[in-house]
Design a protein around this motif. Structure first.
Motif, PDB file in Angstrom:
ATOM      1  N   MET A  65       0.823  -1.203   0.000  1.00  0.00           N
ATOM      2  CA  MET A  65       0.000   0.000   0.000  1.00  0.00           C
ATOM      3  C   MET A  65       0.866   1.266   0.000  1.00  0.00           C
ATOM      4  SD  MET A  65      -3.182   0.882   2.404  1.00  0.00           S
ATOM      5  CE  MET A  65      -4.148  -0.381   1.605  1.00  0.00           C
ATOM      6  N   VAL A  66       1.957   1.229   0.756  1.00  0.00           N
ATOM      7  CA  VAL A  66       2.901   2.358   0.756  1.00  0.00           C
ATOM      8  C   VAL A  66       3.395   2.607  -0.668  1.00  0.00           C
ATOM      9  CG1 VAL A  66       5.239   3.023   1.464  1.00  0.00           C
ATOM     10  CG2 VAL A  66       3.612   2.172   3.157  1.00  0.00           C
ATOM     11  N   GLY A  67       3.713   1.542  -1.368  1.00  0.00           N
ATOM     12  CA  GLY A  67       4.179   1.673  -2.751  1.00  0.00           C
ATOM     13  C   GLY A  67       3.131   2.314  -3.635  1.00  0.00           C
ATOM     14  N   ARG A  68       1.872   1.911  -3.435  1.00  0.00           N
ATOM     15  CA  ARG A  68       0.809   2.466  -4.277  1.00  0.00           C
ATOM     16  C   ARG A  68       0.522   3.922  -3.918  1.00  0.00           C
ATOM     17  NH1 ARG A  68      -3.207  -1.615  -2.770  1.00  0.00           N
ATOM     18  NH2 ARG A  68      -4.785  -0.469  -3.906  1.00  0.00           N
ATOM     19  N   VAL A  69       0.618   4.249  -2.647  1.00  0.00           N
ATOM     20  CA  VAL A  69       0.461   5.662  -2.260  1.00  0.00           C
ATOM     21  C   VAL A  69       1.594   6.492  -2.877  1.00  0.00           C
ATOM     22  CG1 VAL A  69       0.567   7.293  -0.333  1.00  0.00           C
ATOM     23  CG2 VAL A  69      -0.830   5.230  -0.134  1.00  0.00           C
ATOM     24  N   ALA A  70       2.826   5.985  -2.758  1.00  0.00           N
ATOM     25  CA  ALA A  70       3.977   6.729  -3.287  1.00  0.00           C
ATOM     26  C   ALA A  70       3.823   6.987  -4.782  1.00  0.00           C
ATOM     27  CB  ALA A  70       5.270   5.960  -3.015  1.00  0.00           C
ATOM     28  N   GLU A  71       3.204   6.040  -5.482  1.00  0.00           N
ATOM     29  CA  GLU A  71       3.037   6.209  -6.922  1.00  0.00           C
ATOM     30  C   GLU A  71       1.988   7.249  -7.280  1.00  0.00           C
ATOM     31  OE1 GLU A  71       2.256   2.386  -8.640  1.00  0.00           O
ATOM     32  OE2 GLU A  71       4.244   1.657  -8.033  1.00  0.00           O
ATOM     33  N   SER A  72       1.156   7.618  -6.317  1.00  0.00           N
ATOM     34  CA  SER A  72       0.068   8.531  -6.671  1.00  0.00           C
ATOM     35  C   SER A  72       0.282   9.942  -6.145  1.00  0.00           C
ATOM     36  CB  SER A  72      -1.270   7.961  -6.186  1.00  0.00           C
ATOM     37  OG  SER A  72      -1.166   7.525  -4.869  1.00  0.00           O
ATOM     38  N   ILE A  73       1.454  10.236  -5.580  1.00  0.00           N
ATOM     39  CA  ILE A  73       1.682  11.577  -5.038  1.00  0.00           C
ATOM     40  C   ILE A  73       3.060  12.120  -5.440  1.00  0.00           C
ATOM     41  CG2 ILE A  73       0.134  11.230  -3.076  1.00  0.00           C
ATOM     42  CD1 ILE A  73       2.555  10.721  -1.338  1.00  0.00           C
ATOM     43  N   LEU A  93      11.374   2.649   2.951  1.00  0.00           N
ATOM     44  CA  LEU A  93      11.976   3.646   2.054  1.00  0.00           C
ATOM     45  C   LEU A  93      12.047   3.115   0.622  1.00  0.00           C
ATOM     46  CD1 LEU A  93      14.803   4.866   4.452  1.00  0.00           C
ATOM     47  CD2 LEU A  93      12.795   6.181   3.734  1.00  0.00           C
ATOM     48  N   ARG A  94      12.391   1.831   0.494  1.00  0.00           N
ATOM     49  CA  ARG A  94      12.424   1.252  -0.857  1.00  0.00           C
ATOM     50  C   ARG A  94      11.030   1.213  -1.472  1.00  0.00           C
ATOM     51  NH1 ARG A  94      16.249  -1.785   1.441  1.00  0.00           N
ATOM     52  NH2 ARG A  94      14.820  -3.463   1.995  1.00  0.00           N
ATOM     53  N   ALA A  95      10.019   1.052  -0.621  1.00  0.00           N
ATOM     54  CA  ALA A  95       8.641   1.024  -1.133  1.00  0.00           C
ATOM     55  C   ALA A  95       8.179   2.410  -1.580  1.00  0.00           C
ATOM     56  CB  ALA A  95       7.695   0.472  -0.075  1.00  0.00           C
ATOM     57  N   GLY A  96       8.938   3.458  -1.227  1.00  0.00           N
ATOM     58  CA  GLY A  96       8.581   4.781  -1.719  1.00  0.00           C
ATOM     59  C   GLY A  96       8.441   5.853  -0.650  1.00  0.00           C
ATOM     60  N   GLN A 123      17.457  13.645   8.317  1.00  0.00           N
ATOM     61  CA  GLN A 123      16.297  14.227   7.638  1.00  0.00           C
ATOM     62  C   GLN A 123      15.219  13.186   7.382  1.00  0.00           C
ATOM     63  OE1 GLN A 123      19.040  13.290   5.951  1.00  0.00           O
ATOM     64  NE2 GLN A 123      18.078  12.000   4.419  1.00  0.00           N
ATOM     65  N   CYS A 124      15.606  11.936   7.501  1.00  0.00           N
ATOM     66  CA  CYS A 124      14.724  10.814   7.178  1.00  0.00           C
ATOM     67  C   CYS A 124      13.956  10.319   8.400  1.00  0.00           C
ATOM     68  CB  CYS A 124      15.619   9.702   6.653  1.00  0.00           C
ATOM     69  SG  CYS A 124      14.865   8.609   5.516  1.00  0.00           S
ATOM     70  N   ILE A 125      14.358  10.779   9.588  1.00  0.00           N
ATOM     71  CA  ILE A 125      13.861  10.145  10.813  1.00  0.00           C
ATOM     72  C   ILE A 125      12.899  11.079  11.554  1.00  0.00           C
ATOM     73  CG2 ILE A 125      14.522   8.926  12.920  1.00  0.00           C
ATOM     74  CD1 ILE A 125      15.758   7.888  10.196  1.00  0.00           C
ATOM     75  N   VAL A 126      11.655  10.671  11.609  1.00  0.00           N
ATOM     76  CA  VAL A 126      10.632  11.402  12.353  1.00  0.00           C
ATOM     77  C   VAL A 126      10.387  10.629  13.649  1.00  0.00           C
ATOM     78  CG1 VAL A 126       8.248  12.204  12.357  1.00  0.00           C
ATOM     79  CG2 VAL A 126       9.558  12.166  10.208  1.00  0.00           C
ATOM     80  N   ALA A 127      10.574  11.307  14.769  1.00  0.00           N
ATOM     81  CA  ALA A 127      10.256  10.670  16.047  1.00  0.00           C
ATOM     82  C   ALA A 127       8.842  11.075  16.429  1.00  0.00           C
ATOM     83  CB  ALA A 127      11.257  11.103  17.116  1.00  0.00           C
ATOM     84  N   ALA A 128       7.966  10.090  16.469  1.00  0.00           N
ATOM     85  CA  ALA A 128       6.577  10.353  16.852  1.00  0.00           C
ATOM     86  C   ALA A 128       6.447  10.151  18.351  1.00  0.00           C
ATOM     87  CB  ALA A 128       5.647   9.416  16.098  1.00  0.00           C
TER      88      ALA A 128
END
Lengths: 250, 206
Positions: A65-73, A93-96, A123-128
């Motif tokens: 699903m991550v891959g499909r979201v990445a493809e649409s934005i 990250l590889r999934a997008g 820059q890649c790391i978000v701490a929630a």
């Protein structure tokens, strides 16, 4: 000059966008791919995708699903939920994904934040960080808000910055889904404690709340309910903020 | 044919998709000969200057990109891809870039958090305002592009600085001369502004 960011959040469970109140009573809010594409078309500055079920069995489904979201934005895209190791982050990250968010795993294993930052850059790391007022203190909650930790919110945020987090996604569980506005004292304290961007989350119910969060020091505002259910659109939000002098994208 | 040079970095598919959103077909390639045959060459990139410059050298892709630039065909660099157009970078002082543009690459000198991350306003300079690919795209207005970087170009010839951002200080973020152009930001993550920039590159006949 950096624009202030408006960030719709997709909480995803069982393949659907959902949204609750205080992390409970989840309501369906549509198909993740459709919602992502819609928010991108409306000019969202970023998108956050949190797999709130995040069971081990569902990991591959989520990555698809991550891959499909990445493809649409065509905007930066953060993925969180169930990332417990450098390999999980690499797969997202590889999934997008452009950034990955960690929460419970960072509390259980703080050095994970450093390993992630070394592997992929800060820059890649978000701490929630999920925060709940309890017994007169600001407690850090984990495990989808079900488990209280001894950590104090502001101390933990400061530590996350030192460990290598690139930004803090700060959610008030007390405000989540209520539409009562962000927890401004929490935001003010957090923004003063760290130099990395703090993203406000939990409580946006009207456009004025977005401006309040920026006033309290937030670099970005995460919102779900207001955009999923309450009919506010991103163009309206940008126009509202621009009229009040906040730097937002046209 | 637009060719996107694939030298093992991450964000390549999104560049191809952003070109497709503007109606352009682009091919990913690892083959230097395909780069030599391309009408337009795009060098994207995220990563480390030292490692990327070595990969470009050992694969022969770097030589092919330089040939394209020298031959007058449109060549565009994105983020690290742009930084590789310079001969040197303070990120890896022993490494050699492609030396297509005069200037160098330095780390941000600021008290603000680095990397510089976010939607930064980009203003065209006077040379940028006269640039065939950029002038109409900006139409006299600043635009916002998504930046993620710790290093930026510097010490360029004045005419080669086409657009600037400001992060405490002004830094070049759109640069180029003749048939070569580079963006320090990520057009493929910059929504409409980025899709339009890549579209302008695909249509550019310098």
């Amino acid at each position: 000059m950096l624009a202030r960011r408006i960030i719709p959040c997709l909480d995803v469970a069982g393949g659907r966008v959902v949204k609750g109140v205080h992390f409970e009573s989840l309501r369906d809010a549509g198909d993740p791919i459709e919602q992502a594409a819609r928010y991108d078309a409306q000019g969202a500055d970023e998108l956050v995708f949190l797999d709130i079920s995040a069971s081990h069995e569902a990991r591959q489904t989520t990555l698809d699903m991550v891959g499909r979201v990445a493809e649409s934005i065509f905007i930066p895209f953060t993925v969180g939920g169930g990332i417990r190791a450098v390999a999980d982050a690499g797969a997202a990250l590889r999934a997008g994904a452009d950034k990955i968010a960690v929460n419970t795993a960072a509390v259980r294993d703080p050095a994970l934040v450093s390993r992630l930052a070394e592997s992929f850059g800060t820059q890649c790391i978000v701490a929630a960080v999920d925060v709940k007022q309890t017994g007169g203190r600001l407690a850090v909650m984990v495990n989808g808000g079900r488990e209280e930790t001894p950590l104090e919110a502001i101390g933990w945020i400061t530590r996350l910055q030192a460990l290598g987090a690139g930004e803090i996604l700060l959610t008030s569980m007390d405000r989540d889904g209520t539409g009562a506005g962000y927890d401004l004292p929490l935001l003010t304290a957090a923004s003063a404690a760290v130099s990395i961007p703090v993203i406000a989350s939990g409580g946006a119910g009207e456009l004025a709340h977005l401006a309040e969060a920026f006033e309290a020091g937030a670099h970005g505002v995460l919102a779900a309910t207001i955009f999923h259910f309450q009919g506010s659109t991103l163009p309206e939000a940008r126009a509202y903020l621009r009229e009040r002098g906040y730097p937002v994208r046209p | 044919m637009i060719v996107v040079v694939d030298y093992g970095v991450n964000n390549l598919k999104s560049v191809v998709r952003a070109l497709a959103a503007g109606g352009h077909t682009a091919a990913l390639t690892t083959d230097p000969d395909e780069v030599r045959r391309a009408d337009h060459v795009l060098l994207p990139g995220v990563g480390h200057f030292g490692q990327a410059s070595r990969t470009l050298e050992t694969t022969g892709l770097g030589a092919a990109v330089r040939e394209a630039a020298v031959s007058g065909r449109p060549v565009m660099g994105i983020c690290l891809g742009l930084q590789l157009f310079f001969a040197t970078s303070s990120e890896a002082t022993e490494a050699r870039g492609l030396a297509i543009l005069p200037g160098t690459v330095v780390h941000f000198d600021t008290g603000l958090p680095v990397p510089h991350v976010g939607w930064a306003q980009v203003d065209l300079t006077a040379p940028g305002g006269r640039h065939a690919m950029l002038a109409r795209l900006f139409d006299g207005m600043p635009r916002f592009f998504y930046h993620v970087h710790s290093y930026h170009p510097t010490a360029l010839r004045d005419d080669d600085v086409l657009g600037t951002g400001t992060y405490e200080r002004v830094f070049p973020t759109l640069v180029g001369r003749d048939n070569v152009i580079g963006a320090q930001f990520h057009p493929e993550k910059s929504q409409r502004a980025g899709i339009e920039l890549l579209d302008a590159f695909a249509r550019w006949r310098p």
